[in-house]
Structure formats: structure tokens, C-alpha cells
Scaffold this active site. Structure first.
Site, PDB file in Angstrom:
ATOM      1  CG  ASP A   1      -1.738  -1.297   1.392  1.00 45.79           C
ATOM      2  OD1 ASP A   1      -2.071  -2.018   0.323  1.00 45.79           O
ATOM      3  OD2 ASP A   1      -2.291  -1.305   2.439  1.00 45.79           O
TER       4      ASP A   1
ATOM      5  CB  CYS B   1      -1.999  -2.526   5.715  1.00 49.92           C
ATOM      6  SG  CYS B   1      -3.608  -1.936   5.396  1.00 49.92           S
TER       7      CYS B   1
ATOM      8  CE  LYS C   1      -3.515  -4.619   1.626  1.00 54.60           C
ATOM      9  NZ  LYS C   1      -4.109  -3.809   2.759  1.00 54.60           N
TER      10      LYS C   1
END
Length: 184
Positions: free
Chosen positions: A18, A113, A80
């Protein structure tokens, strides 16, 4: 000595979590993280180490930043919405297909995350190497807490140059010369 501390180009996967346009803007340590991830990408490219990239809700956070996207050998991010990458079937399938058990984990945010992914990967039998200078959070306290949790859970806490030199194994090769030139 435990085998989890050893990585090499035949057993490793680089995972970049990310590092996206809108998320990067909130990170104080973004330049260091992006620079170190670029070194890992370059080493992965030179040594044919698979690189898996994820993007959290790219519609809202944008794609992976161009500084990384443009140097990836293949840009095929796994989209995601779960914070834990392992909550996405495509991520698990990608790792399973690679048949490697050492994860070099980088990305944003360390306490969300990256942490949740690390814990699930360990639970699923992977050895996880957290590249401490290639992950970040918006606050130092969140970052420190996440590193502590991951260490306590069994992750190997490492740094970019340690990973690079473990993967390169020796000096004098063309791969070593290419990477050494970048990190000077």
C-alpha cells in the site's frame, strides 16, 4: 541458530504493502521508505526475486506511487479492501504459486496493514522479515508499537542494507556492483 533469520534469492518474496499516492502524503518518513523500497525493487529485479504489490482501496487512495510503479519489473497490484493482505484470496494465491516461505515485508502503515499482514503470514507458516527502514506510520508511537508486536510475534526485524547484502551474498559480482552504486 534459527533458520528464520536466513534469506536468499531462491527462497524470498518481496511484498510492498500500500505505498499509494494519497497515503504517502500523510507520512513523515515517506522519502526514506520510498528510497529503501526502490533499492529492494532493484535488487529483486536484478536477482529475479518475485515482488508482490498490494493496493488498499485504490479508488480512494490512488495507485502505487510512480517512483515505485515505474521501476517494478511487472506492475500488477493486488487490490484489497481488507487491512490484512492475507484477507484477499488473490494475495494468498500469488504467494502459494511462488512456493517460497521467506517474506521481505515493506509498506504503509506499519501498525495497520503491515502489522496485520505480518501476523497472518507468521500464522500461515512464513518467515517474515520486516524491513524497519522501509515501513512507516503517521506517528512514531504507532510505528514503534507495531515493530514491538511483530518482533514479539516472531518476525525478524531488519533493515534495507542487511537484506540487500544477504540477498547478494558476495562482493565482486555484477549484481553487487549495481546495488552498491545505488546505495552509496
Amino acid at each position: 541458530m534459527k533458520h528464520k533469520f536466513f534469506i536468499n534469492k531462491e527462497n524470498a518474496i518481496i511484498v510492498i504493502v500500500d505505498i499509494q499516492e494519497k497515503l504517502v502524503q500523510a507520512m513523515k518518513e515517506k522519502d526514506k521508505v520510498v528510497n529503501n523500497c526502490s533499492h529492494l525493487i532493484e535488487c529483486g529485479r536484478i536477482q529475479c526475486i518475485p515482488i508482490v504489490v498490494t493496493e488498499q482501496y485504490s479508488k480512494g487512495l490512488g495507485p502505487t506511487i510512480s517512483e515505485l510503479k515505474d521501476i517494478l519489473p511487472i506492475y500488477n497490484p493486488i487490490e484489497k479492501i481488507t487491512f490484512d493482505c492475507c484477507g484477499e484470496n488473490f494475495f494468498n494465491e500469488a504467494l502459494s504459486a511462488l512456493k517460497r516461505k521467506k517474506i521481505i515485508l515493506t509498506g504503509m502503515e506499519t501498525h495497520v496493514c503491515v502489522l496485520q499482514t505480518c501476523l497472518s503470514l507468521i500464522k500461515n507458516g512464513f518467515d517474515v522479515h520486516i524491513v524497519k527502514d522501509a515501513v512507516c506510520s503517521r506517528t512514531k508511537d504507532n510505528f514503534k508499537t507495531a515493530i514491538e508486536i511483530m518482533r514479539n510475534a516472531g518476525a525478524v526485524i531488519t533493515c534495507t542494507e542487511t537484506v540487500l547484502f544477504q540477498l547478494l551474498e558476495k562482493a565482486g559480482t555484477e549484481e553487487f556492483k549495481a546495488i552498491a552504486k545505488k546505495i552509496k
